[in-house]
Design a protein around this motif. Structure first.
Motif, PDB file in Angstrom:
ATOM      1  N   LEU A  33     -12.343  14.659  -9.045  1.00  0.00           N
ATOM      2  CA  LEU A  33     -12.016  13.702  -7.987  1.00  0.00           C
ATOM      3  C   LEU A  33     -10.511  13.696  -7.736  1.00  0.00           C
ATOM      4  N   GLY A  34     -10.158  13.701  -6.457  1.00  0.00           N
ATOM      5  CA  GLY A  34      -8.744  13.598  -6.084  1.00  0.00           C
ATOM      6  C   GLY A  34      -8.392  12.237  -5.533  1.00  0.00           C
ATOM      7  N   ARG A  44      -4.436  -7.442  -7.938  1.00  0.00           N
ATOM      8  CA  ARG A  44      -3.195  -7.152  -8.667  1.00  0.00           C
ATOM      9  C   ARG A  44      -3.360  -5.956  -9.593  1.00  0.00           C
ATOM     10  N   GLU A  45      -4.494  -5.921 -10.309  1.00  0.00           N
ATOM     11  CA  GLU A  45      -4.751  -4.786 -11.189  1.00  0.00           C
ATOM     12  C   GLU A  45      -4.932  -3.502 -10.392  1.00  0.00           C
ATOM     13  N   LEU A  46      -5.643  -3.598  -9.286  1.00  0.00           N
ATOM     14  CA  LEU A  46      -5.871  -2.412  -8.461  1.00  0.00           C
ATOM     15  C   LEU A  46      -4.567  -1.883  -7.881  1.00  0.00           C
ATOM     16  N   ALA A  47      -3.674  -2.777  -7.500  1.00  0.00           N
ATOM     17  CA  ALA A  47      -2.376  -2.350  -6.980  1.00  0.00           C
ATOM     18  C   ALA A  47      -1.587  -1.613  -8.052  1.00  0.00           C
ATOM     19  N   ARG A  48      -1.726  -2.045  -9.283  1.00  0.00           N
ATOM     20  CA  ARG A  48      -1.022  -1.357 -10.386  1.00  0.00           C
ATOM     21  C   ARG A  48      -1.573   0.055 -10.547  1.00  0.00           C
ATOM     22  N   TRP A  49      -2.883   0.202 -10.477  1.00  0.00           N
ATOM     23  CA  TRP A  49      -3.473   1.532 -10.596  1.00  0.00           C
ATOM     24  C   TRP A  49      -3.108   2.412  -9.406  1.00  0.00           C
ATOM     25  N   ALA A  50      -3.050   1.809  -8.230  1.00  0.00           N
ATOM     26  CA  ALA A  50      -2.745   2.598  -7.034  1.00  0.00           C
ATOM     27  C   ALA A  50      -1.322   3.124  -7.073  1.00  0.00           C
ATOM     28  N   GLY A  51      -0.373   2.250  -7.383  1.00  0.00           N
ATOM     29  CA  GLY A  51       1.017   2.656  -7.498  1.00  0.00           C
ATOM     30  C   GLY A  51       1.483   3.380  -6.256  1.00  0.00           C
ATOM     31  N   ASP A  52       2.271   4.410  -6.446  1.00  0.00           N
ATOM     32  CA  ASP A  52       2.765   5.246  -5.352  1.00  0.00           C
ATOM     33  C   ASP A  52       2.150   6.631  -5.469  1.00  0.00           C
ATOM     34  N   GLY A  53       1.717   7.160  -4.343  1.00  0.00           N
ATOM     35  CA  GLY A  53       1.204   8.527  -4.341  1.00  0.00           C
ATOM     36  C   GLY A  53      -0.033   8.649  -5.206  1.00  0.00           C
ATOM     37  N   ALA A  54       0.040   9.479  -6.252  1.00  0.00           N
ATOM     38  CA  ALA A  54      -1.113   9.707  -7.111  1.00  0.00           C
ATOM     39  C   ALA A  54      -1.408   8.520  -8.011  1.00  0.00           C
ATOM     40  N   GLY A  55      -0.479   7.584  -8.150  1.00  0.00           N
ATOM     41  CA  GLY A  55      -0.737   6.399  -8.947  1.00  0.00           C
ATOM     42  C   GLY A  55      -0.764   6.691 -10.434  1.00  0.00           C
ATOM     43  N   SER A  56      -0.996   5.644 -11.221  1.00  0.00           N
ATOM     44  CA  SER A  56      -0.928   5.780 -12.676  1.00  0.00           C
ATOM     45  C   SER A  56      -2.127   6.515 -13.256  1.00  0.00           C
ATOM     46  N   GLY A  58      -3.289   9.381 -12.023  1.00  0.00           N
ATOM     47  CA  GLY A  58      -3.172  10.806 -11.734  1.00  0.00           C
ATOM     48  C   GLY A  58      -3.959  11.246 -10.525  1.00  0.00           C
ATOM     49  N   ILE A  59      -4.656  10.329  -9.878  1.00  0.00           N
ATOM     50  CA  ILE A  59      -5.344  10.626  -8.619  1.00  0.00           C
ATOM     51  C   ILE A  59      -5.018   9.510  -7.636  1.00  0.00           C
ATOM     52  N   GLU A  60      -5.310   9.748  -6.374  1.00  0.00           N
ATOM     53  CA  GLU A  60      -5.042   8.746  -5.345  1.00  0.00           C
ATOM     54  C   GLU A  60      -6.048   7.602  -5.455  1.00  0.00           C
ATOM     55  N   VAL A  61      -5.536   6.376  -5.402  1.00  0.00           N
ATOM     56  CA  VAL A  61      -6.392   5.194  -5.471  1.00  0.00           C
ATOM     57  C   VAL A  61      -6.156   4.342  -4.233  1.00  0.00           C
ATOM     58  N   ALA A  62      -7.229   4.069  -3.499  1.00  0.00           N
ATOM     59  CA  ALA A  62      -7.205   3.094  -2.414  1.00  0.00           C
ATOM     60  C   ALA A  62      -8.141   1.959  -2.812  1.00  0.00           C
ATOM     61  N   PHE A  63      -7.938   0.784  -2.226  1.00  0.00           N
ATOM     62  CA  PHE A  63      -8.774  -0.333  -2.652  1.00  0.00           C
ATOM     63  C   PHE A  63      -8.912  -1.378  -1.555  1.00  0.00           C
ATOM     64  N   ALA A  64      -9.974  -2.181  -1.714  1.00  0.00           N
ATOM     65  CA  ALA A  64     -10.220  -3.288  -0.798  1.00  0.00           C
ATOM     66  C   ALA A  64      -9.782  -4.616  -1.390  1.00  0.00           C
ATOM     67  N   GLY A  65      -9.547  -4.647  -2.690  1.00  0.00           N
ATOM     68  CA  GLY A  65      -9.218  -5.912  -3.333  1.00  0.00           C
ATOM     69  C   GLY A  65     -10.472  -6.693  -3.659  1.00  0.00           C
ATOM     70  N   ALA A  66     -10.376  -8.002  -3.573  1.00  0.00           N
ATOM     71  CA  ALA A  66     -11.487  -8.859  -3.980  1.00  0.00           C
ATOM     72  C   ALA A  66     -12.623  -8.833  -2.977  1.00  0.00           C
ATOM     73  N   PHE A  67     -13.838  -9.080  -3.478  1.00  0.00           N
ATOM     74  CA  PHE A  67     -14.977  -9.344  -2.605  1.00  0.00           C
ATOM     75  C   PHE A  67     -14.715 -10.650  -1.861  1.00  0.00           C
ATOM     76  N   LEU A  68     -14.914 -10.674  -0.554  1.00  0.00           N
ATOM     77  CA  LEU A  68     -14.895 -11.917   0.202  1.00  0.00           C
ATOM     78  C   LEU A  68     -16.348 -12.333   0.426  1.00  0.00           C
ATOM     79  N   THR A  69     -16.685 -13.542   0.009  1.00  0.00           N
ATOM     80  CA  THR A  69     -18.069 -13.986   0.074  1.00  0.00           C
ATOM     81  C   THR A  69     -18.137 -15.462   0.407  1.00  0.00           C
ATOM     82  N   ALA A  70     -19.313 -15.909   0.840  1.00  0.00           N
ATOM     83  CA  ALA A  70     -19.523 -17.332   1.098  1.00  0.00           C
ATOM     84  C   ALA A  70     -19.517 -18.102  -0.222  1.00  0.00           C
ATOM     85  N   PRO A  71     -19.225 -19.393  -0.199  1.00  0.00           N
ATOM     86  CA  PRO A  71     -19.284 -20.192  -1.439  1.00  0.00           C
ATOM     87  C   PRO A  71     -20.648 -20.051  -2.115  1.00  0.00           C
TER      88      PRO A  71
END
Length: 282
Positions: A33-34, A44-56, A58-71
């Motif tokens: 996987l690339g 916050r954790e996902l942003a740390r893994w994503a970092g810059d470029g290949a991230g921490s 060693g591959i590219e990480v994109a993310f949506a963050g938290a699930f948005l859901t009804a109460p």
């Protein structure tokens, strides 16, 4: 993809649906996987893994963050949902705050949970508020759509990608045509069993034949899934009629990622391995 003597050179593959909190992320560095796209975790954790470029990782990480859901909605009551991975949205103000939070954390998408089999879901009005807020910030909405009619509703209200190929019900031909013209589907076929698997594969087969875009994704972390390319997902996509160059397109190879070598005359992603000088000398 570049043809060379003895095979093909491609970029690392993309898994469009993972949950990094639920797997051993160190195993990703040895995979083919690339890029991975996390669709529900602590931003916050996902942003740390994503970092810059290949991230921490060693591959590219994109993310949506938290699930948005009804109460009280899915997955707010799930023990597997990590702390900080769910935002329960009661009104428009909360929706705007949550979307802004994900954007500020570096999210590339917004994930909306619309699972009517597991609890309350957003009204059409609040779903639309989230879509509009995300669109104003350049973030497409990906929906977990589960329950009768939810896949159609999510796309009608402005989501542009489904986190899972529809598996609750067999869509009609008219519904398939509308989906193919409006949405992309992330496959996640191999997580299902028995009847839901058959429904999902049939929907994907007809969606693909109608010209719809299917993206490889496994819901990595949902059960004992491989941390890397999942041969069961590849087999399911082939069962749905997607193979060869089209199968490679679902894997969305990453331009600029460490290259892979696929030996042989056919493009079989299951044979891929990191490119070595010996591969080019064959």
């Amino acid at each position: 993809m570049r043809r060379v003597s003895g095979g093909f050179v491609v970029g690392g593959f993309t898994d469009h649906h993972v949950h990094l909190h639920l797997v051993d992320v160190d195993e990703l560095t040895a995979s083919v996987l690339g890029r991975v796209v996390d669709l529900g975790g602590n931003p916050r954790e996902l942003a740390r893994w994503a970092g810059d470029g290949a991230g921490s990782l060693g591959i590219e990480v994109a993310f949506a963050g938290a699930f948005l859901t009804a109460p009280g909605g899915y997955p707010s009551d799930r023990v597997w949902a990590p702390e900080g991975s769910v935002r329960e949205i009661a009104d428009a103000d909360a929706a705007l705050r949550a979307v802004t939070e994900m954007k500020d954390a570096g999210a590339a998408h917004i994930k909306v949970a619309s699972n009517s089999t597991a609890g309350p879901v957003f009204t059409d009005e609040l779903f639309t508020v989230i879509v509009d807020a995300a669109g104003a910030r350049g973030l497409p909405v990906i929906a977990h759509a589960e329950g009768p009619g939810e896949a159609q509703r999510a796309i009608r209200l402005g989501a542009t990608r489904l986190a899972h190929a529809p598996f609750t019900e067999r869509l009609t031909e008219a519904e398939i045509d509308l989906q193919a013209a409006s949405a992309e589907w992330i496959s996640t076929l191999a997580i299902h069993g028995d009847e839901t698997y058959e429904i999902a594969v049939d929907n994907v087969r007809r969606f693909y034949e109608a010209g719809g875009t299917v993206l490889y994704g496994t819901d990595m972390g949902n059960g004992p899934t491989p941390v890397g390319l999942n041969p069961h997902e590849i087999a399911a996509l082939r069962e749905a009629g997607i193979d060869g160059d089209d199968l490679l397109r679902t894997l969305d190879p990453v331009v600029g990622a460490p290259p892979l070598f696929i030996p042989g005359a056919d493009v079989d992603p299951l044979l891929a391995h990191p490119l070595t000088p010996a591969d080019l000398e064959a």
